[in-house]
Design a protein around this motif. Structure first.
Motif, PDB file in Angstrom:
ATOM      1  N   LEU A 380      -4.971  -7.708  -9.436  1.00 36.15           N
ATOM      2  CA  LEU A 380      -5.396  -8.369  -8.102  1.00 36.15           C
ATOM      3  C   LEU A 380      -4.557 -10.076  -8.223  1.00 36.15           C
ATOM      4  O   LEU A 380      -5.180  -9.712  -6.592  1.00 36.15           O
ATOM      5  N   LEU A 381      -3.738 -10.136  -8.934  1.00 37.54           N
ATOM      6  CA  LEU A 381      -3.487 -10.856  -8.503  1.00 37.54           C
ATOM      7  C   LEU A 381      -2.244  -9.830  -8.047  1.00 37.54           C
ATOM      8  O   LEU A 381      -1.513  -9.731  -6.051  1.00 37.54           O
ATOM      9  N   ARG A 382      -1.365  -9.078  -7.951  1.00 34.43           N
ATOM     10  CA  ARG A 382      -0.646  -7.453  -7.025  1.00 34.43           C
ATOM     11  C   ARG A 382      -1.108  -7.531  -5.387  1.00 34.43           C
ATOM     12  O   ARG A 382      -0.495  -7.319  -4.730  1.00 34.43           O
ATOM     13  N   LEU A 383      -2.616  -6.965  -6.306  1.00 40.17           N
ATOM     14  CA  LEU A 383      -3.227  -7.172  -4.602  1.00 40.17           C
ATOM     15  C   LEU A 383      -3.792  -7.646  -4.104  1.00 40.17           C
ATOM     16  O   LEU A 383      -2.820  -8.393  -2.331  1.00 40.17           O
ATOM     17  N   GLN A 384      -3.477  -9.151  -4.256  1.00 40.46           N
ATOM     18  CA  GLN A 384      -3.192 -11.060  -3.753  1.00 40.46           C
ATOM     19  C   GLN A 384      -2.040 -10.560  -3.178  1.00 40.46           C
ATOM     20  O   GLN A 384      -2.145 -11.150  -1.228  1.00 40.46           O
ATOM     21  N   LYS A 385      -1.390 -10.582  -3.682  1.00 36.95           N
ATOM     22  CA  LYS A 385       0.670 -11.011  -2.933  1.00 36.95           C
ATOM     23  C   LYS A 385       0.356  -9.817  -1.729  1.00 36.95           C
ATOM     24  O   LYS A 385       1.038 -10.804  -0.775  1.00 36.95           O
ATOM     25  N   LEU A 386       0.465  -9.198  -2.286  1.00 38.38           N
ATOM     26  CA  LEU A 386       0.454  -7.645  -0.747  1.00 38.38           C
ATOM     27  C   LEU A 386      -0.137  -7.906  -0.066  1.00 38.38           C
ATOM     28  O   LEU A 386       0.378  -7.915   1.445  1.00 38.38           O
ATOM     29  N   GLN A 387      -1.657  -8.607  -0.342  1.00 30.16           N
ATOM     30  CA  GLN A 387      -2.058  -8.837   1.644  1.00 30.16           C
ATOM     31  C   GLN A 387      -1.510 -10.345   2.346  1.00 30.16           C
ATOM     32  O   GLN A 387      -2.005 -10.355   3.334  1.00 30.16           O
ATOM     33  N   LYS A 388      -0.604 -11.179   1.931  1.00 29.69           N
ATOM     34  CA  LYS A 388      -0.697 -12.324   1.742  1.00 29.69           C
ATOM     35  C   LYS A 388       0.772 -11.732   2.981  1.00 29.69           C
ATOM     36  O   LYS A 388       1.434 -12.920   2.692  1.00 29.69           O
ATOM     37  N   GLY A 389       1.866 -10.247   2.050  1.00 31.43           N
ATOM     38  CA  GLY A 389       2.538 -10.153   3.202  1.00 31.43           C
ATOM     39  C   GLY A 389       3.744 -10.588   2.151  1.00 31.43           C
ATOM     40  O   GLY A 389       5.249 -10.463   2.223  1.00 31.43           O
ATOM     41  N   ASN A 390       3.297 -10.960  -0.129  1.00 27.10           N
ATOM     42  CA  ASN A 390       4.283 -11.082  -0.239  1.00 27.10           C
ATOM     43  C   ASN A 390       4.920  -9.996  -1.072  1.00 27.10           C
ATOM     44  O   ASN A 390       3.343  -9.144  -1.869  1.00 27.10           O
ATOM     45  N   PRO A 391       6.372 -10.225  -1.688  1.00 22.67           N
ATOM     46  CA  PRO A 391       6.543  -9.656  -2.752  1.00 22.67           C
ATOM     47  C   PRO A 391       5.608  -9.113  -4.251  1.00 22.67           C
ATOM     48  O   PRO A 391       5.120 -10.253  -4.673  1.00 22.67           O
ATOM     49  N   ILE A 392       5.053  -8.642  -5.068  1.00 23.02           N
ATOM     50  CA  ILE A 392       5.297  -8.415  -6.090  1.00 23.02           C
ATOM     51  C   ILE A 392       5.793  -9.446  -7.574  1.00 23.02           C
ATOM     52  O   ILE A 392       4.790 -10.090  -8.016  1.00 23.02           O
ATOM     53  N   PHE A 393       6.700  -9.053  -7.500  1.00 23.66           N
ATOM     54  CA  PHE A 393       8.054 -10.313  -8.381  1.00 23.66           C
ATOM     55  C   PHE A 393       8.391 -11.240  -7.435  1.00 23.66           C
ATOM     56  O   PHE A 393       8.955 -10.689  -6.396  1.00 23.66           O
TER      57      PHE A 393
END
Length: 393
Positions: A380-393
């Protein structure tokens, strides 16, 4: 048409079309459930592992259990989401109960699960140098299980005589993350061990269709493969769902850490093998080949591991069509896990229900299990980051 059937069809259509799933909504749910679990626990040396079918209380374990790092990891992810220092303090305290694992003789191969999921996340979020020292010590302890003849890390070191050789399980691919981290933080030999383990496993652990065996047993002295079998799957030649999930996750992280094209190619091959067997389903049966299907139990933990891995894999592949395929599948899996069918709210304080731990052993079948929760909130955190245009790490 019968009016009740018509209403049922309309309701079903609404459920499939309404945009009710968002990672934020699911993460808010995870935060509430984690708070309820924390309120149940008697002390920082008691770590939640599983809740039996229809149960309400966690089975508690100590720091030596292979699952001990997942609860602190869940807490770190809640802290990452909420930025609330109260969660940081809880995560820190629970994580530090695992410290002896770094300095004692290796009792198990799962030091990566135990310490990287806990203190690894802690170091990533806080840069606390005390975590760094403990993680480096833990990597050195894990490295003692490496057999250069076999080219892999020993699994279950306490059972070597019973198992008749140097055995390696597919789960060990996840423990490599600790070794890769150590290799980049002062222990280059750990990096080399991780690469060798991944390469050897890639050559020996998989069938021509890129599905994996659970266990490969090597001759301790020569490194020759003695046999391939299962302990947690339906049969030696069956595809244990979570084992395939570990492979997807493991080779995805191997490419992230090494940028070796062979690992990216292989991560896609093992992911495609899983998705092909999954078909239109989203949550797999515990083993794709169980003769009892469709009465066989499902495994939400395998779905959570796979969804988190596929999100990362979607950022690695250059083919836009394939990237979207992995991303869409991951989102659909997380959306399904976020429905009342799979979430534990109203039943107990876990995040997810309906996971399968060790079915052949009759253990944790159709249960809430802490590692399902860990990879669910991670996804879920990874998905939220990607949806915001941020890298996973």
């Amino acid at each position: 048409m019968n009016i009740r059937i018509t209403i049922g069809i309309l309701l079903l259509t609404a459920c499939h079309t309404a945009p009710t799933f968002t990672p934020q909504k699911a993460l808010d749910y995870c935060t509430r459930q984690a708070a309820a679990t924390a309120a149940q626990l008697p002390g920082y040396d008691s770590l939640p592992r599983s809740i039996a079918t229809n149960g309400t209380r966690w089975k508690l374990v100590d720091y030596k259990d292979w699952t001990s790092g997942f609860w602190p990891g869940v807490l770190w992810y809640v802290y990452e989401y909420t930025k609330d220092t109260a969660w940081k303090n809880k995560a820190d305290t629970y994580s530090r109960t695992l410290t002896p694992l770094a300095y004692n003789k290796a009792y198990d191969h799962d030091i990566g699960f135990q310490l990287y999921c806990s203190m690894g996340n802690g170091y990533r979020l806080t840069h606390d140098t005390s975590y760094r020292r403990i993680l480096l010590a833990a990597a050195d302890t894990l490295a003692t299980l490496f057999n250069p003849k076999a080219g892999t890390i020993l699994s279950w070191p306490r059972n070597v005589q019973q198992l008749g050789g140097h055995n390696t399980i597919i789960d060990n691919m996840i423990n490599l993350e600790l070794l890769f981290w150590a290799g980049k933080n002062g222990s280059p030999h750990c990096y080399d061990i991780a690469v060798q383990h991944a390469t050897t496993t890639m050559h020996n652990h998989f069938r021509p269709d890129h599905t994996c065996y659970h266990v490969v047993v090597y001759d301790t002295l020569t490194g020759q493969v003695l046999r391939r079998q299962t302990h947690q799957g339906y049969a030696d030649n069956s595809v244990w769902a979570r084992g395939q999930s570990w492979a997807i996750y493991g080779y995805t992280l191997c490419y992230r850490e090494t940028h070796q094209p062979q690992f990216l190619t292989f991560a896609q091959q093992v992911a495609d093998a899983y998705l092909q067997r999954l078909g239109e389903e989203l949550i797999p049966y515990w083993d794709f080949d169980d003769a009892a299907i469709p009465q066989a139990p499902r495994d939400a933990s395998a779905a959570a591991v796979t969804a988190s891995a596929l999100l990362e894999l979607s950022t690695q592949v250059t083919d836009k069509v394939k990237s979207k395929h992995y991303y869409d599948k991951a989102v659909a899996m997380l959306a399904e896990l976020s429905t009342p069918r799979w979430q534990s709210s109203g039943y107990n304080t876990a995040l997810l229900q309906h996971s399968t731990g060790h079915k052949p052993n009759g253990s944790e079948i159709d249960a809430a299990i802490i590692y399902a929760d860990y990879y669910y909130i991670e996804g879920l955190l990874r998905l939220q980051k990607l949806q915001k245009g941020n890298p996973i790490f």
